[in-house]
Design a protein around this motif. Structure first.
Motif, PDB file in Angstrom:
ATOM      1  N   VAL A 107       0.804  -1.253   0.413  1.00  0.00           N
ATOM      2  CA  VAL A 107      -0.003   0.266   0.622  1.00  0.00           C
ATOM      3  C   VAL A 107       0.651   0.920   0.411  1.00  0.00           C
ATOM      4  O   VAL A 107       0.768   1.798  -0.594  1.00  0.00           O
ATOM      5  CB  VAL A 107      -0.892   0.357   1.072  1.00  0.00           C
ATOM      6  CG1 VAL A 107      -1.446   1.213   1.439  1.00  0.00           C
ATOM      7  CG2 VAL A 107      -1.869  -0.846   1.189  1.00  0.00           C
ATOM      8  N   ARG A 108       1.576   1.807   0.854  1.00  0.00           N
ATOM      9  CA  ARG A 108       2.809   2.469   0.907  1.00  0.00           C
ATOM     10  C   ARG A 108       3.459   3.260  -0.456  1.00  0.00           C
ATOM     11  O   ARG A 108       3.258   4.236  -0.632  1.00  0.00           O
ATOM     12  CB  ARG A 108       4.016   1.477   2.262  1.00  0.00           C
ATOM     13  CG  ARG A 108       3.396   1.986   3.228  1.00  0.00           C
ATOM     14  CD  ARG A 108       4.289   2.221   4.390  1.00  0.00           C
ATOM     15  NE  ARG A 108       5.262   3.276   4.104  1.00  0.00           N
ATOM     16  CZ  ARG A 108       6.691   2.351   4.843  1.00  0.00           C
ATOM     17  NH1 ARG A 108       6.381   1.572   6.112  1.00  0.00           N
ATOM     18  NH2 ARG A 108       8.065   3.375   4.959  1.00  0.00           N
ATOM     19  N   ILE A 109       4.071   1.247  -0.618  1.00  0.00           N
ATOM     20  CA  ILE A 109       4.785   1.474  -2.278  1.00  0.00           C
ATOM     21  C   ILE A 109       3.606   2.460  -3.651  1.00  0.00           C
ATOM     22  O   ILE A 109       3.821   3.266  -4.094  1.00  0.00           O
ATOM     23  CB  ILE A 109       5.035   0.135  -2.890  1.00  0.00           C
ATOM     24  CG1 ILE A 109       5.899  -0.163  -1.992  1.00  0.00           C
ATOM     25  CG2 ILE A 109       5.967   0.270  -4.417  1.00  0.00           C
ATOM     26  CD1 ILE A 109       6.864  -1.448  -2.325  1.00  0.00           C
ATOM     27  N   GLY A 110       2.063   2.092  -3.852  1.00  0.00           N
ATOM     28  CA  GLY A 110       1.937   2.650  -4.517  1.00  0.00           C
ATOM     29  C   GLY A 110       1.203   4.023  -3.984  1.00  0.00           C
ATOM     30  O   GLY A 110       0.843   5.088  -4.967  1.00  0.00           O
ATOM     31  N   MET A 111       0.772   4.386  -3.041  1.00  0.00           N
ATOM     32  CA  MET A 111       0.764   5.241  -2.457  1.00  0.00           C
ATOM     33  C   MET A 111       1.569   6.512  -3.206  1.00  0.00           C
ATOM     34  O   MET A 111       1.322   7.353  -3.056  1.00  0.00           O
ATOM     35  CB  MET A 111      -0.006   5.362  -0.827  1.00  0.00           C
ATOM     36  CG  MET A 111      -0.823   4.767  -0.249  1.00  0.00           C
ATOM     37  SD  MET A 111      -2.659   5.499  -1.024  1.00  0.00           S
ATOM     38  CE  MET A 111      -2.892   3.898  -2.441  1.00  0.00           C
ATOM     39  N   ALA A 112       2.895   6.014  -2.727  1.00  0.00           N
ATOM     40  CA  ALA A 112       4.055   6.653  -3.181  1.00  0.00           C
ATOM     41  C   ALA A 112       4.229   6.945  -4.646  1.00  0.00           C
ATOM     42  O   ALA A 112       4.734   7.672  -5.049  1.00  0.00           O
ATOM     43  CB  ALA A 112       5.377   6.192  -2.147  1.00  0.00           C
ATOM     44  N   ALA A 113       4.254   6.210  -5.158  1.00  0.00           N
ATOM     45  CA  ALA A 113       3.843   5.848  -6.234  1.00  0.00           C
ATOM     46  C   ALA A 113       2.981   6.989  -6.701  1.00  0.00           C
ATOM     47  O   ALA A 113       3.271   8.238  -8.026  1.00  0.00           O
ATOM     48  CB  ALA A 113       3.677   4.962  -7.223  1.00  0.00           C
TER      49      ALA A 113
END
Length: 283
Positions: A105-111
């Motif tokens: 989730v953190r990776i997706g939100m950062a992208a």
């Protein structure tokens, strides 16, 4: 056979299996293709992630992940175990299903936060919050409804369970009301049905009243409906096609009534309008 010898053989078997796995062509490539030199185990791991992305919200069993990623069950299990250990994947202890974890989730939100319109909205919100010395959040529409992609502490620490990746209630948050106001009912109906099935029910008449009010005022507010004692004022950010791309929300304690005086509201609305126009909105 002693335990040491058995462990050595098991390790050797795993090494052979890894080598065989890494010789599998990457997805979308034939054996005759010549991709740039890369770590194939990482590429194969991405297959596992893609398989989980295509699975239902409640996750998938090992056999489903193996089938979708083109791996044997033992190979898929080893990748899943590594991803679980790093937080990329989580496993439900009750039914054994695998799903994308908190780190995914953190990776997706950062992208997503790096997408230009979203970045502009986030920068404007951050400047506003520093000026107001309070906390706020930026949200976009995700697979499960309004989703927080930035949490900005502008000076007012708030004790809340909200964080990046949190899904806000469509019927009970100021952010949700804005999505109901500016998005197609066909788009939002599924989330409303899911919320009502889980026990959150706001009548159609009440939702319509709030939608009309948000359309007339240009913003939406809630007091204590998401987090007790916490108020929110949310404003829309539009793109060049007049589509809602994000919402900017300013948070305050319920007792801080000055956040609902006209000068403060206009300051918050102006920040969203400035972000919208920077993106190309002509309104």
């Amino acid at each position: 056979m002693n335990a040491r010898k058995a462990n050595q053989l098991a390790a050797k078997g795993g090494e052979i299996e890894d080598q065989a796995t890494e010789r599998l062509p990457a997805e979308g490539l034939s054996a005759d293709d010549s991709p740039r030199k890369a770590i194939q185990s990482v590429e194969i791991g991405v297959r596992v992630i893609r398989a989980l992305m295509d699975c239902p919200k409640d996750g998938a069993h090992l056999r489903e992940v193996a089938e979708k990623s083109g791996l044997s069950r033992s190979q898929a299990h080893r990748y899943l175990l590594a991803f679980v250990n790093t937080g990329v994947v989580e496993q439900n202890s009750q039914n054994g299903r695998y799903a994308l974890g908190a780190f995914s989730v953190r990776i997706g939100m950062a992208a997503l936060a790096r997408v230009e319109p979203v970045r502009i909205a986030g920068d404007n919100l951050e400047s506003l919050l520093v000026e107001l010395q309070t906390t706020g959040l930026l949200s976009v529409w995700g697979d499960y409804g309004p989703t927080v992609i930035r949490w900005i502490d502008g000076g007012l620490p708030l004790l809340t369970s909200l964080h990046v990746g949190s899904v806000l209630p469509l019927q009970a948050s100021s952010t949700g009301i804005l999505f109901l106001t500016h998005c197609s009912r066909d788009w939002t109906r599924r989330v409303i049905e899911q919320e009502r099935a889980s026990g959150l029910v706001v009548s159609d008449d009440e939702l319509e009243r709030q939608i009309v009010q948000a359309r007339e005022l240009g913003y939406a507010t809630t007091q204590g409906t998401v987090v007790p004692g916490l108020s929110a004022l949310s404003v829309p950010v539009h793109d060049s096609e007049n589509r809602l791309v994000a919402t900017m929300s300013v948070l305050s304690r319920v007792q801080d009534q000055h956040f609902y005086l006209n000068p403060m509201i206009e300051k918050i609305r102006s920040a969203a309008i400035e972000a919208s126009r920077a993106i190309g909105w002509q309104g």
